[in-house]
Write a protein that holds these residues in place. Structure first.
Motif, PDB file in Angstrom:
ATOM      1  N   MET A   1       0.505  -1.333  -0.114  1.00 25.96           N
ATOM      2  CA  MET A   1      -0.478  -0.169  -0.162  1.00 25.96           C
ATOM      3  C   MET A   1       0.758   1.571   0.394  1.00 25.96           C
ATOM      4  O   MET A   1       0.136   2.254  -0.840  1.00 25.96           O
ATOM      5  N   PRO A   2       2.444   1.272   1.018  1.00 24.24           N
ATOM      6  CA  PRO A   2       2.870   2.585   0.674  1.00 24.24           C
ATOM      7  C   PRO A   2       2.835   2.676  -0.349  1.00 24.24           C
ATOM      8  O   PRO A   2       3.129   4.215  -0.817  1.00 24.24           O
ATOM      9  N   ASN A   7       2.813   6.887  -5.389  1.00 23.25           N
ATOM     10  CA  ASN A   7       2.291   6.882  -6.416  1.00 23.25           C
ATOM     11  C   ASN A   7       1.341   7.662  -7.287  1.00 23.25           C
ATOM     12  O   ASN A   7       0.570   8.861  -7.656  1.00 23.25           O
ATOM     13  N   ILE A   8       0.355   7.853  -6.533  1.00 22.45           N
ATOM     14  CA  ILE A   8      -1.672   9.155  -6.101  1.00 22.45           C
ATOM     15  C   ILE A   8      -0.419  10.120  -5.969  1.00 22.45           C
ATOM     16  O   ILE A   8      -1.181  11.390  -6.559  1.00 22.45           O
ATOM     17  N   GLU A   9      -0.508  10.240  -5.112  1.00 27.24           N
ATOM     18  CA  GLU A   9       0.113  11.194  -4.320  1.00 27.24           C
ATOM     19  C   GLU A   9       1.620  12.147  -5.533  1.00 27.24           C
ATOM     20  O   GLU A   9       1.583  13.582  -6.162  1.00 27.24           O
ATOM     21  N   ARG A  40     -13.638   1.299   1.476  1.00 26.46           N
ATOM     22  CA  ARG A  40     -13.040   2.807   2.922  1.00 26.46           C
ATOM     23  C   ARG A  40     -12.764   3.744   2.613  1.00 26.46           C
ATOM     24  O   ARG A  40     -12.477   4.434   0.438  1.00 26.46           O
ATOM     25  N   TYR A  41     -13.197   4.509   3.126  1.00 24.76           N
ATOM     26  CA  TYR A  41     -12.441   6.386   2.636  1.00 24.76           C
ATOM     27  C   TYR A  41     -10.756   6.656   3.840  1.00 24.76           C
ATOM     28  O   TYR A  41     -11.566   6.232   4.857  1.00 24.76           O
ATOM     29  N   ASP A  42      -9.888   6.869   2.891  1.00 28.49           N
ATOM     30  CA  ASP A  42      -8.712   6.205   3.923  1.00 28.49           C
ATOM     31  C   ASP A  42      -8.488   8.058   4.359  1.00 28.49           C
ATOM     32  O   ASP A  42      -8.128   8.906   3.435  1.00 28.49           O
ATOM     33  N   THR A  43      -8.538   8.014   5.223  1.00 28.60           N
ATOM     34  CA  THR A  43      -8.775   9.397   5.235  1.00 28.60           C
ATOM     35  C   THR A  43      -7.148  10.198   5.731  1.00 28.60           C
ATOM     36  O   THR A  43      -6.627  11.705   5.302  1.00 28.60           O
ATOM     37  N   ASP A  44      -6.425   9.693   6.374  1.00 26.68           N
ATOM     38  CA  ASP A  44      -4.525  10.442   6.332  1.00 26.68           C
ATOM     39  C   ASP A  44      -4.441  10.538   5.387  1.00 26.68           C
ATOM     40  O   ASP A  44      -3.481  11.592   5.048  1.00 26.68           O
ATOM     41  N   HIS A  45      -5.019   9.352   3.884  1.00 24.59           N
ATOM     42  CA  HIS A  45      -4.658  10.345   2.513  1.00 24.59           C
ATOM     43  C   HIS A  45      -4.792  10.409   1.625  1.00 24.59           C
ATOM     44  O   HIS A  45      -4.938  10.983   0.818  1.00 24.59           O
TER      45      HIS A  45
END
Length: 57
Positions: A1-2, A7-9, A40-45
């Motif tokens: 996942m990291p 890649n998204i960032e 799910r929604y990843d609030t951190d990212h």
């Protein structure tokens, strides 16, 4: 996942720095998985994660 988050960032930065982009700020980011059992929604990212089966009618 990291690696996926990196890649998204990176993609967000590339789009924001593109002078031809009509919408430099993305409305949302999402990762579509093959076998995730839930959405799910990843609030951190600030990323939505959901299985491709969630797109079916």
């Amino acid at each position: 996942m990291p690696d996926g988050i990196k890649n998204i960032e990176r993609l967000r930065k590339e789009v924001a720095s593109n002078p031809a982009a009509h919408n430099p700020q993305s409305e949302f980011s999402a990762v579509i998985t093959a076998t995730s059992p839930f959405c799910r929604y990843d609030t951190d990212h600030d990323v939505y994660v959901f299985p491709i089966t969630a797109l079916r009618p």
